[in-house]
Design an enzyme around this catalytic site. Structure first.
Site, mmCIF file in Angstrom:
data_model
loop_
_atom_site.group_PDB
_atom_site.id
_atom_site.type_symbol
_atom_site.label_atom_id
_atom_site.label_comp_id
_atom_site.label_asym_id
_atom_site.label_seq_id
_atom_site.Cartn_x
_atom_site.Cartn_y
_atom_site.Cartn_z
ATOM 1 N N TYR A 88 -7.636 -17.385 4.144
ATOM 2 C CA TYR A 88 -7.128 -16.279 3.311
ATOM 3 C C TYR A 88 -7.453 -16.544 1.841
ATOM 4 C CZ TYR A 88 -3.404 -13.202 1.352
ATOM 5 O OH TYR A 88 -2.687 -12.257 0.657
ATOM 6 N N GLY B 225 0.824 -1.217 0.000
ATOM 7 C CA GLY B 225 0.000 0.000 0.000
ATOM 8 C C GLY B 225 0.854 1.260 0.000
HETATM 9 N N1 LIG Z 1 3.071 -9.646 0.893
HETATM 10 C C1 LIG Z 1 2.692 -10.648 0.094
HETATM 11 O O1 LIG Z 1 3.445 -11.625 -0.146
HETATM 12 C C2 LIG Z 1 1.341 -10.604 -0.571
HETATM 13 C C3 LIG Z 1 1.064 -11.569 -1.565
HETATM 14 C C4 LIG Z 1 -0.169 -11.553 -2.195
HETATM 15 C C5 LIG Z 1 -1.118 -10.605 -1.843
HETATM 16 N N2 LIG Z 1 -0.835 -9.679 -0.861
HETATM 17 C C6 LIG Z 1 -1.881 -8.713 -0.539
HETATM 18 O O2 LIG Z 1 -1.372 -7.402 -0.663
HETATM 19 C C7 LIG Z 1 -2.051 -6.533 0.237
HETATM 20 C C8 LIG Z 1 -1.035 -5.757 1.056
HETATM 21 O O3 LIG Z 1 -0.220 -6.691 1.763
HETATM 22 P P1 LIG Z 1 1.165 -6.294 2.450
HETATM 23 O O4 LIG Z 1 2.033 -7.470 2.324
HETATM 24 O O5 LIG Z 1 1.615 -4.970 1.983
HETATM 25 O O6 LIG Z 1 0.669 -6.217 3.986
HETATM 26 P P2 LIG Z 1 1.348 -5.480 5.246
HETATM 27 O O7 LIG Z 1 2.766 -5.208 4.992
HETATM 28 O O8 LIG Z 1 0.966 -6.316 6.424
HETATM 29 O O9 LIG Z 1 0.538 -4.080 5.304
HETATM 30 C C9 LIG Z 1 -0.857 -4.114 5.561
HETATM 31 C C10 LIG Z 1 -1.417 -2.714 5.588
HETATM 32 O O10 LIG Z 1 -2.833 -2.801 5.841
HETATM 33 C C11 LIG Z 1 -3.166 -2.030 7.004
HETATM 34 N N3 LIG Z 1 -4.289 -2.677 7.695
HETATM 35 C C12 LIG Z 1 -4.382 -3.962 8.113
HETATM 36 N N4 LIG Z 1 -5.584 -4.175 8.680
HETATM 37 C C13 LIG Z 1 -6.269 -3.000 8.595
HETATM 38 C C14 LIG Z 1 -7.557 -2.580 9.012
HETATM 39 N N5 LIG Z 1 -8.415 -3.415 9.630
HETATM 40 N N6 LIG Z 1 -7.924 -1.291 8.787
HETATM 41 C C15 LIG Z 1 -7.084 -0.420 8.173
HETATM 42 N N7 LIG Z 1 -5.844 -0.761 7.749
HETATM 43 C C16 LIG Z 1 -5.448 -2.041 7.971
HETATM 44 C C17 LIG Z 1 -1.901 -1.993 7.822
HETATM 45 O O11 LIG Z 1 -1.943 -0.890 8.720
HETATM 46 P P3 LIG Z 1 -0.967 -0.771 10.051
HETATM 47 O O12 LIG Z 1 0.275 -1.541 9.746
HETATM 48 O O13 LIG Z 1 -0.778 0.702 10.177
HETATM 49 O O14 LIG Z 1 -1.720 -1.366 11.191
HETATM 50 C C18 LIG Z 1 -0.853 -1.842 6.701
HETATM 51 O O15 LIG Z 1 -0.842 -0.492 6.240
HETATM 52 C C19 LIG Z 1 -2.967 -7.443 1.058
HETATM 53 O O16 LIG Z 1 -4.270 -7.409 0.524
HETATM 54 C C20 LIG Z 1 -2.363 -8.811 0.895
HETATM 55 O O17 LIG Z 1 -3.310 -9.845 1.056
HETATM 56 C C21 LIG Z 1 0.366 -9.660 -0.221
#
Ligand SMILES: NC(=O)c1ccc[n+]([C@@H]2O[C@H](COP(=O)([O-])OP(=O)(O)OC[C@H]3O[C@@H](n4cnc5c(N)ncnc54)[C@H](OP(=O)(O)O)[C@@H]3O)[C@@H](O)[C@H]2O)c1
Length: 248
Positions: A155, A19
């Site tokens: 998930y 994000g």
């Molecule tokens: N990383 C991977 O390998 C991967 C692979 C496939 C898909 N994705 C998808 O990509 C997207 C982003 O993942 P990421 O890896 O960047 O995750 P991340 O590093 O854990 O970051 C998650 C973000 O979402 C926010 N968040 C979580 N729960 C929330 C809620 N209830 N309300 C408001 N904000 C919330 C967090 O805020 P705070 O940290 O400020 O609490 C953080 O800004 C997700 O949809 C994930 O499923 C990720």
């Protein structure tokens, strides 16, 4: 690049990871950015600063996207700043898996955050979106049927539901608003926790391109979907080839 200076995007989950990269990328392309994050004030402040360094306006709101009351407050603030939103990136996602495959409370948590909250955000954003606007969901390769591992069953189910919802929403909102999704593979973000070097190597051993996807590569794909006015209802895979194995 089109003149974007009066255009606003909303990116959920903008304090870190994918994000944050999307928020910065859209700002670099000339959009002003609203963001939502849950807890990470330091990360949010850094992202705001980066956006401002590109000469764009930034406002990241601390709110839980599962809460109707908190979302209403965020959208009240948005409407005080601008009458229109040109882009929504529904990026928030959590990884919560325990006692798979029958832990009902884990499914409920995944349903609330990874599915229902995405619709709550879109429901509030769509009335502000003029013709030519764009919505991008961040899904996952885990959402393709038969792709997710048994260990990621809740998930995977919610990402599959999101893919289905995205395609039907794309039909419902066309021709006014285009709706698409990006399905990342293993992307190095805080979602993975603190991996040491050996763990980082382990997780790319079976990836055809032998690399982690970067958050910036996912952001590139999001920008492509926003810019290309012929793409509608598409799930763009960005996974360093992992889906070629037919599983992940
Ligand atoms: N990383 C991977 O390998 C991967 C692979 C496939 C898909 N994705 C998808 O990509 C997207 C982003 O993942 P990421 O890896 O960047 O995750 P991340 O590093 O854990 O970051 C998650 C973000 O979402 C926010 N968040 C979580 N729960 C929330 C809620 N209830 N309300 C408001 N904000 C919330 C967090 O805020 P705070 O940290 O400020 O609490 C953080 O800004 C997700 O949809 C994930 O499923 C990720």
């Amino acid at each position: 690049m089109r003149q974007q200076s009066e255009r606003w995007a909303l990116v959920t989950g903008a304090s870190k990871g994918i994000g944050a990269a999307i928020a910065k990328r859209l700002a670099r392309e000339g959009l002003n950015i609203f963001g939502i994050y849950r807890t990470d004030k330091t990360g949010a402040a850094q992202v705001e600063k980066a956006i401002q360094s590109y000469g764009r306006k930034a406002k990241l709101f601390q709110a839980d996207i599962t809460s109707d009351a908190q979302l209403d407050k965020v959208f009240d603030q948005i409407k005080k700043t601008t009458p229109t939103l040109h882009v929504l990136v529904n990026n928030v996602g959590i990884y919560d898996e325990r006692e798979a495959p029958f832990a009902i409370e884990v499914f409920e948590h995944n349903f609330q955050v990874n599915f229902l909250a995405q619709i709550k955000v879109a429901k509030r954003a769509v009335p502000l979106m003029p013709k030519g606007s764009s919505i991008v969901f961040i899904s996952s390769i885990a959402g393709f049927i038969g792709s997710g591992m048994p260990e990621t069953i809740a998930y995977s189910a919610m990402k599959a539901a999101l893919n289905s919802y995205m395609k039907n929403l794309a039909r419902a909102l066309a021709p006014k608003i285009r709706v698409n999704a990006v399905a990342p593979g293993r992307t190095l973000t805080p979602m993975w926790g603190d991996l040491d070097k050996a763990e980082k190597r382990y997780w790319i051993k079976d990836v055809p391109l032998k690399k982690w996807v970067t958050p910036e590569e996912v952001a590139d794909a999001v920008w492509f979907l926003i810019e290309n006015t012929a793409v509608c209802g598409e799930i763009l895979t960005v996974d360093a080839g992992l889906m070629l194995k037919g599983e992940y």
